[in-house]
Design a protein around this motif. Structure first.
Motif, PDB file in Angstrom:
ATOM      1  N   LYS A 280       0.841  -1.200   0.000  1.00 48.29           N
ATOM      2  CA  LYS A 280       0.000   0.000   0.000  1.00 48.29           C
ATOM      3  C   LYS A 280       0.877   1.251   0.000  1.00 48.29           C
ATOM      4  O   LYS A 280       0.601   2.213  -0.712  1.00 48.29           O
ATOM      5  CB  LYS A 280      -0.938   0.012   1.215  1.00 48.29           C
ATOM      6  CG  LYS A 280      -2.044  -1.026   1.147  1.00 48.29           C
ATOM      7  CD  LYS A 280      -2.910  -0.979   2.403  1.00 48.29           C
ATOM      8  CE  LYS A 280      -3.939  -2.084   2.440  1.00 48.29           C
ATOM      9  NZ  LYS A 280      -4.874  -2.100   1.351  1.00 48.29           N
ATOM     10  N   LYS A 281       1.935   1.227   0.794  1.00 46.13           N
ATOM     11  CA  LYS A 281       2.870   2.361   0.859  1.00 46.13           C
ATOM     12  C   LYS A 281       3.476   2.634  -0.512  1.00 46.13           C
ATOM     13  O   LYS A 281       3.623   3.791  -0.915  1.00 46.13           O
ATOM     14  CB  LYS A 281       3.972   2.044   1.895  1.00 46.13           C
ATOM     15  CG  LYS A 281       5.062   3.086   1.989  1.00 46.13           C
ATOM     16  CD  LYS A 281       4.601   4.302   2.748  1.00 46.13           C
ATOM     17  CE  LYS A 281       5.729   5.274   2.971  1.00 46.13           C
ATOM     18  NZ  LYS A 281       5.785   6.361   2.009  1.00 46.13           N
TER      19      LYS A 281
ATOM     20  N   TYR B 259      -0.113   5.309  -0.670  1.00 42.62           N
ATOM     21  CA  TYR B 259      -0.545   5.523   0.711  1.00 42.62           C
ATOM     22  C   TYR B 259       0.639   6.073   1.505  1.00 42.62           C
ATOM     23  O   TYR B 259       1.779   5.692   1.265  1.00 42.62           O
ATOM     24  CB  TYR B 259      -0.963   4.205   1.367  1.00 42.62           C
ATOM     25  CG  TYR B 259      -2.255   3.609   0.872  1.00 42.62           C
ATOM     26  CD1 TYR B 259      -3.270   3.285   1.774  1.00 42.62           C
ATOM     27  CD2 TYR B 259      -2.466   3.320  -0.469  1.00 42.62           C
ATOM     28  CE1 TYR B 259      -4.447   2.708   1.349  1.00 42.62           C
ATOM     29  CE2 TYR B 259      -3.641   2.747  -0.910  1.00 42.62           C
ATOM     30  CZ  TYR B 259      -4.632   2.446  -0.001  1.00 42.62           C
ATOM     31  OH  TYR B 259      -5.803   1.871  -0.431  1.00 42.62           O
TER      32      TYR B 259
ATOM     33  N   GLN C  68      -1.559   5.700   6.605  1.00 39.92           N
ATOM     34  CA  GLN C  68      -2.615   5.056   5.829  1.00 39.92           C
ATOM     35  C   GLN C  68      -2.307   3.583   5.565  1.00 39.92           C
ATOM     36  O   GLN C  68      -3.195   2.728   5.667  1.00 39.92           O
ATOM     37  CB  GLN C  68      -2.800   5.776   4.495  1.00 39.92           C
ATOM     38  CG  GLN C  68      -3.360   7.171   4.628  1.00 39.92           C
ATOM     39  CD  GLN C  68      -3.276   7.952   3.321  1.00 39.92           C
ATOM     40  OE1 GLN C  68      -2.303   7.840   2.578  1.00 39.92           O
ATOM     41  NE2 GLN C  68      -4.300   8.748   3.048  1.00 39.92           N
ATOM     42  N   ALA C  69      -1.054   3.294   5.251  1.00 35.22           N
ATOM     43  CA  ALA C  69      -0.661   1.918   4.951  1.00 35.22           C
ATOM     44  C   ALA C  69      -0.884   1.015   6.158  1.00 35.22           C
ATOM     45  O   ALA C  69      -1.410  -0.099   6.021  1.00 35.22           O
ATOM     46  CB  ALA C  69       0.802   1.869   4.510  1.00 35.22           C
TER      47      ALA C  69
ATOM     48  N   CYS D  56      -4.960   1.054   7.132  1.00 38.95           N
ATOM     49  CA  CYS D  56      -5.802   0.360   6.156  1.00 38.95           C
ATOM     50  C   CYS D  56      -5.523  -1.137   6.101  1.00 38.95           C
ATOM     51  O   CYS D  56      -6.288  -1.890   5.492  1.00 38.95           O
ATOM     52  CB  CYS D  56      -5.663   1.000   4.785  1.00 38.95           C
ATOM     53  SG  CYS D  56      -6.408   2.651   4.717  1.00 38.95           S
TER      54      CYS D  56
ATOM     55  N   LYS E  13      -8.603   5.573   5.086  1.00 33.01           N
ATOM     56  CA  LYS E  13      -7.525   6.258   4.358  1.00 33.01           C
ATOM     57  C   LYS E  13      -7.672   7.776   4.494  1.00 33.01           C
ATOM     58  O   LYS E  13      -6.691   8.496   4.704  1.00 33.01           O
ATOM     59  CB  LYS E  13      -7.537   5.836   2.891  1.00 33.01           C
ATOM     60  CG  LYS E  13      -6.378   6.377   2.097  1.00 33.01           C
ATOM     61  CD  LYS E  13      -6.402   5.868   0.659  1.00 33.01           C
ATOM     62  CE  LYS E  13      -5.235   6.465  -0.116  1.00 33.01           C
ATOM     63  NZ  LYS E  13      -5.313   6.138  -1.544  1.00 33.01           N
TER      64      LYS E  13
ATOM     65  N   GLN F 188      -4.993  10.520   6.480  1.00 32.97           N
ATOM     66  CA  GLN F 188      -4.150  11.199   5.486  1.00 32.97           C
ATOM     67  C   GLN F 188      -3.257  12.292   6.071  1.00 32.97           C
ATOM     68  O   GLN F 188      -2.159  12.528   5.576  1.00 32.97           O
ATOM     69  CB  GLN F 188      -4.996  11.732   4.328  1.00 32.97           C
ATOM     70  CG  GLN F 188      -5.938  12.848   4.663  1.00 32.97           C
ATOM     71  CD  GLN F 188      -6.826  13.198   3.477  1.00 32.97           C
ATOM     72  OE1 GLN F 188      -6.603  12.750   2.355  1.00 32.97           O
ATOM     73  NE2 GLN F 188      -7.847  13.983   3.729  1.00 32.97           N
TER      74      GLN F 188
END
Length: 166
Positions: free
Chosen positions: A12-13, A17, A21-22, A25, A39, A43
């Motif tokens: 995700k990163k 993201y 977030q990573a 989520c 997310k 943020q």
């Protein structure tokens, strides 16, 4: 052995993201929240609260998840404190710019590894289901309902799991 949730968080990163977030989520199911909402909520926590001078975003993401999963302030504080202590013990600091070596030129920990650490440490805080069954049996004999037993653990279960104990 590679932790699948850790690697999904790193993925995700790599796909836009931020660190918070990573991490957050990666726990949508446990937090009972859809990924898009989680997310958006996280943020502003990336890059050490946007300035690199604050706490690592990966830890902030873990703190958000802890708040969503735990049912009370004390449980959340205990989880966050434990994650931060483990992170600091492993990396020497929880401050983004120090981890990235902004002032020293020496990177202590990559963002990918910070994300892995936060996910791993947060996972370590999750209650072992064997513990639930042991406490449930003990307290149920004393007249408590299974739901009371689960609520006393300060842990929020997804609705589908709760019905197993009702």
């Amino acid at each position: 052995m590679e932790n699948l949730r850790c690697e999904k968080a790193v993925e995700k990163k790599h796909n836009g993201y931020n660190c918070a977030q990573a991490v957050a989520c990666s726990f949508c199911k446990e937090a009972s929240m859809d990924e898009d909402t989680l997310k958006k909520i996280t943020q502003g926590f990336g890059a050490g609260l946007g300035t690199m001078a604050g706490t690592c975003g990966a830890i902030s993401g873990a703190a958000v998840v802890a708040g969503l999963i735990n049912q009370d302030k004390a449980g959340t504080s205990q989880t966050v404190r434990s994650v931060m202590n483990q992170f600091k013990q492993q990396n020497g600091t929880v401050i983004c710019k120090d981890l990235k070596g902004v002032e020293t030129g020496k990177v202590i920990r990559s963002c990918d590894d910070c994300v892995r650490d936060a996910v791993k440490f947060l996972e370590n805080q999750k209650i072992d289901f064997r513990q639930i069954f042991t406490i449930h049996k003990y307290q149920h004999k004393r007249g408590y309902t299974p739901i009371t037993c689960i609520a006393s653990l300060n842990f929020k279960f997804p609705g589908s799991l709760l019905t197993l104990y009702q």
